[in-house]
Design a protein around this motif. Structure first.
Motif, PDB file in Angstrom:
ATOM      1  N   GLU A   5     -14.007  -8.234   3.541  1.00  0.00           N
ATOM      2  CA  GLU A   5     -13.510  -9.099   2.618  1.00  0.00           C
ATOM      3  C   GLU A   5     -12.693  -8.795   3.752  1.00  0.00           C
ATOM      4  OE1 GLU A   5     -13.026 -10.893   0.402  1.00  0.00           O
ATOM      5  OE2 GLU A   5     -15.626 -11.305   0.702  1.00  0.00           O
ATOM      6  N   THR A   6     -11.403  -9.511   3.764  1.00  0.00           N
ATOM      7  CA  THR A   6     -10.113  -8.959   4.027  1.00  0.00           C
ATOM      8  C   THR A   6      -8.976  -7.877   3.206  1.00  0.00           C
ATOM      9  OG1 THR A   6      -9.031 -11.682   4.025  1.00  0.00           O
ATOM     10  CG2 THR A   6      -7.557 -10.098   4.391  1.00  0.00           C
ATOM     11  N   LEU A   7      -9.191  -7.284   1.768  1.00  0.00           N
ATOM     12  CA  LEU A   7      -9.063  -6.151   1.555  1.00  0.00           C
ATOM     13  C   LEU A   7      -9.505  -4.923   2.443  1.00  0.00           C
ATOM     14  CD1 LEU A   7      -7.550  -4.633  -0.510  1.00  0.00           C
ATOM     15  CD2 LEU A   7      -8.327  -4.380  -1.772  1.00  0.00           C
ATOM     16  N   PHE A   8     -10.716  -5.039   2.635  1.00  0.00           N
ATOM     17  CA  PHE A   8     -11.615  -3.835   3.054  1.00  0.00           C
ATOM     18  C   PHE A   8     -11.210  -3.607   4.274  1.00  0.00           C
ATOM     19  CE2 PHE A   8     -15.665  -1.617   4.892  1.00  0.00           C
ATOM     20  CZ  PHE A   8     -15.889  -0.578   3.770  1.00  0.00           C
ATOM     21  N   ASN A   9     -11.307  -4.526   5.660  1.00  0.00           N
ATOM     22  CA  ASN A   9     -10.936  -4.607   7.032  1.00  0.00           C
ATOM     23  C   ASN A   9      -9.624  -4.032   6.813  1.00  0.00           C
ATOM     24  OD1 ASN A   9     -13.294  -5.132   8.269  1.00  0.00           O
ATOM     25  ND2 ASN A   9     -12.432  -7.596   7.940  1.00  0.00           N
ATOM     26  N   SER A  84       0.211   2.443   8.803  1.00  0.00           N
ATOM     27  CA  SER A  84      -0.034   1.469   9.865  1.00  0.00           C
ATOM     28  C   SER A  84      -0.022   0.176  10.111  1.00  0.00           C
ATOM     29  CB  SER A  84       0.538   2.518  11.348  1.00  0.00           C
ATOM     30  OG  SER A  84       1.687   3.782  11.110  1.00  0.00           O
ATOM     31  N   ARG A  85      -0.689   0.118  10.599  1.00  0.00           N
ATOM     32  CA  ARG A  85      -1.576  -1.084  10.713  1.00  0.00           C
ATOM     33  C   ARG A  85      -1.929  -2.297   9.416  1.00  0.00           C
ATOM     34  NH1 ARG A  85      -7.046  -4.108   9.042  1.00  0.00           N
ATOM     35  NH2 ARG A  85      -7.045  -5.088  11.178  1.00  0.00           N
ATOM     36  N   ALA A  86      -1.987  -1.600   8.596  1.00  0.00           N
ATOM     37  CA  ALA A  86      -1.725  -2.697   6.916  1.00  0.00           C
ATOM     38  C   ALA A  86      -0.614  -3.392   7.076  1.00  0.00           C
ATOM     39  CB  ALA A  86      -2.323  -1.501   5.591  1.00  0.00           C
ATOM     40  N   LEU A  87       0.128  -2.400   7.575  1.00  0.00           N
ATOM     41  CA  LEU A  87       1.789  -2.824   7.395  1.00  0.00           C
ATOM     42  C   LEU A  87       1.870  -4.485   8.489  1.00  0.00           C
ATOM     43  CD1 LEU A  87       4.752  -3.029   5.868  1.00  0.00           C
ATOM     44  CD2 LEU A  87       5.546  -0.967   8.116  1.00  0.00           C
ATOM     45  N   ILE A  88       2.066  -4.440   9.122  1.00  0.00           N
ATOM     46  CA  ILE A  88       1.661  -4.705  10.047  1.00  0.00           C
ATOM     47  C   ILE A  88       0.858  -6.729  10.317  1.00  0.00           C
ATOM     48  CG2 ILE A  88       0.706  -5.300  13.453  1.00  0.00           C
ATOM     49  CD1 ILE A  88       1.496  -2.971  13.874  1.00  0.00           C
ATOM     50  N   VAL A  89       0.142  -6.006   9.710  1.00  0.00           N
ATOM     51  CA  VAL A  89      -1.155  -6.943   9.010  1.00  0.00           C
ATOM     52  C   VAL A  89       0.022  -8.325   8.169  1.00  0.00           C
ATOM     53  CG1 VAL A  89      -2.990  -8.265   7.738  1.00  0.00           C
ATOM     54  CG2 VAL A  89      -3.237  -6.273   9.862  1.00  0.00           C
ATOM     55  N   THR A  90       0.693  -7.010   7.046  1.00  0.00           N
ATOM     56  CA  THR A  90       1.449  -7.547   5.778  1.00  0.00           C
ATOM     57  C   THR A  90       2.741  -8.768   6.566  1.00  0.00           C
ATOM     58  OG1 THR A  90       0.543  -5.611   5.263  1.00  0.00           O
ATOM     59  CG2 THR A  90       2.368  -7.657   4.036  1.00  0.00           C
ATOM     60  N   LEU A  91       2.994  -8.042   7.761  1.00  0.00           N
ATOM     61  CA  LEU A  91       4.078  -8.568   8.305  1.00  0.00           C
ATOM     62  C   LEU A  91       4.158  -9.709   8.977  1.00  0.00           C
ATOM     63  CD1 LEU A  91       6.366  -5.308   8.879  1.00  0.00           C
ATOM     64  CD2 LEU A  91       6.931  -7.480   7.095  1.00  0.00           C
ATOM     65  N   SER A  92       3.102  -9.628  10.082  1.00  0.00           N
ATOM     66  CA  SER A  92       2.523 -10.635  11.029  1.00  0.00           C
ATOM     67  C   SER A  92       2.273 -12.038  10.500  1.00  0.00           C
ATOM     68  CB  SER A  92       2.073  -9.415  12.441  1.00  0.00           C
ATOM     69  OG  SER A  92       0.801  -9.787  11.345  1.00  0.00           O
ATOM     70  N   ASN A  93       2.325 -12.925  11.059  1.00  0.00           N
ATOM     71  CA  ASN A  93       1.035 -14.396  11.017  1.00  0.00           C
ATOM     72  C   ASN A  93       0.887 -14.604  11.630  1.00  0.00           C
ATOM     73  OD1 ASN A  93       2.456 -15.375  13.660  1.00  0.00           O
ATOM     74  ND2 ASN A  93       4.632 -15.821  12.638  1.00  0.00           N
ATOM     75  N   SER A  94       0.120 -15.383  11.561  1.00  0.00           N
ATOM     76  CA  SER A  94      -1.028 -15.696  11.754  1.00  0.00           C
ATOM     77  C   SER A  94      -1.218 -15.752  13.721  1.00  0.00           C
ATOM     78  CB  SER A  94      -2.108 -17.199  11.619  1.00  0.00           C
ATOM     79  OG  SER A  94      -0.900 -18.130  11.731  1.00  0.00           O
ATOM     80  N   GLU A  95      -0.433 -16.036  14.217  1.00  0.00           N
ATOM     81  CA  GLU A  95       0.250 -16.165  15.622  1.00  0.00           C
ATOM     82  C   GLU A  95       0.041 -14.512  16.332  1.00  0.00           C
ATOM     83  OE1 GLU A  95       3.640 -18.019  16.367  1.00  0.00           O
ATOM     84  OE2 GLU A  95       2.943 -19.533  15.779  1.00  0.00           O
ATOM     85  N   ASN A  96       0.520 -13.569  15.629  1.00  0.00           N
ATOM     86  CA  ASN A  96       0.293 -12.564  16.084  1.00  0.00           C
ATOM     87  C   ASN A  96      -0.561 -11.556  15.799  1.00  0.00           C
ATOM     88  OD1 ASN A  96       2.937 -12.733  16.998  1.00  0.00           O
ATOM     89  ND2 ASN A  96       3.957 -12.201  15.007  1.00  0.00           N
ATOM     90  N   VAL A  97      -1.910 -12.597  15.411  1.00  0.00           N
ATOM     91  CA  VAL A  97      -3.186 -11.809  15.381  1.00  0.00           C
ATOM     92  C   VAL A  97      -4.113 -11.159  16.593  1.00  0.00           C
ATOM     93  CG1 VAL A  97      -5.860 -12.368  15.408  1.00  0.00           C
ATOM     94  CG2 VAL A  97      -3.924 -13.171  13.659  1.00  0.00           C
ATOM     95  N   SER A  98      -3.483 -10.911  17.675  1.00  0.00           N
ATOM     96  CA  SER A  98      -3.802 -10.617  19.004  1.00  0.00           C
ATOM     97  C   SER A  98      -3.242  -9.014  19.148  1.00  0.00           C
ATOM     98  CB  SER A  98      -3.561 -11.254  19.751  1.00  0.00           C
ATOM     99  OG  SER A  98      -2.174 -11.772  20.341  1.00  0.00           O
TER     100      SER A  98
END
Length: 308
Positions: A5-9, A84-98
């Protein structure tokens, strides 16, 4: 499953599992063992046992307080990395998955290395990694080697999570096979050097399990081997490591506590069936094995103190 699940990850990505488990284990390791007077007596030189009886106040309390302080610092640092990782995930879009994956993996490697460096050097790691054993520090080496064996699955899971996206599948499998066999062989070789053949058999039962894991073998065959290995290990724990057939009424822990802990540890030893039958969550299984090892160490030290 919960781990997908997204929240757990978002809260605990898979590459951080090992860091979290090391802090978890080390904190409780300190809470339950270092603060207990009998731990210092058992681990220390037995010839100085009488001296330790009268000097067990500040020598035990002060180091423990200091250790708790840096465990809190490690936890804070890990929390900041996860946020910090959670913040990056929140601010980034699908193109920044890498970008997210790269940051997560790099920060995971750095944090895990730092935590390992802080938590593990107090033991005879060089001796352990060379699969050797000395009579003077035998108990320390055995305990730390068995702890490493319990972290085996967590370490493999960590390696697989980090390297799967960057290496070919056969390369990842080769790394996993090497690390797995190496960690399992540490205690196996130590027992051979001690000529403790029944213990050699116990650790040798790991090899058929490993063979089934990395070859195209029916899953039922794998679990038959694991059940045989677990039953033998359970009997060894009861009769050799904890010696519950010897009087348990004169030990530091009371009888009911010892029996309760032993039953819990034996049930946790069969936790791999949870994954087989219920398709269980990996993180829960890894954590259960660490809890089992904590109980094993406590009961082992309890007997060692009684045997002094």
């Amino acid at each position: 499953m919960l781990e997908d699940e997204t929240l757990f990850n978002l809260l605990i990505p898979k590459s951080f599992y090992l860091s979290v488990l090391i802090i978890f284990f080390d904190y409780f390791y300190q809470q339950f063992f270092i603060s207990y007077p009998f731990y210092k007596k058992v681990i220390s030189n037995k010839s100085k046992l009488q001296e330790n009886d009268t000097k067990k106040s500040t020598k035990i309390i002060d180091p423990n307080i200091k250790h708790k302080a840096y465990i809190i610092k490690l936890t804070k640092a890990l929390t900041i990395l996860l946020l910090s990782r959670a913040l990056i995930v929140t601010l980034s879009n699908s193109e920044n998955v890498s970008l997210v994956d790269t940051f997560t993996n790099v920060s995971s490697i750095v944090s895990t290395t730092f935590i390992l460096f802080k938590c593990l050097p107090r033991e005879k790691l060089k001796t352990i990694m060379l699969c050797s054993i000395t009579q003077k520090d035998r108990l320390k080496i055995v305990i730390q080697s068995d702890i490493l064996l319990s972290f085996n699955s967590a370490i493999l899971f960590y390696i697989k999570t980090l390297f799967t996206t960057h290496f070919e599948n056969f390369q990842v499998i080769s790394i996993l096979v090497f690390v797995n066999f190496y960690i399992v062989s540490i205690r196996f070789i130590q027992c051979i050097r001690e000529r403790n053949w029944l213990n050699v058999l116990k650790y040798g039962l790991n090899y058929p399990v490993l063979y089934c894991m990395y070859h195209d073998v029916n899953n039922n065959t794998l679990y038959y081997f694991k059940i045989a290995q677990t039953f033998y290990g359970a009997l060894w724990d009861l009769l050799m490591d904890w010696k519950l057939h010897v009087s348990i009424s004169s030990r530091v822990l009371n009888k009911s506590t010892i029996i309760s802990l032993a039953i819990t540890a034996l049930l946790l030893k069969f936790s791999f069936l949870y994954a087989h039958v219920f398709n269980g969550i990996t993180f829960i299984l890894l954590t259960l094995e660490i809890v089992r090892r904590l109980i094993w160490v406590l009961l082992r030290l309890d007997y060692e103190y009684y045997a002094l």
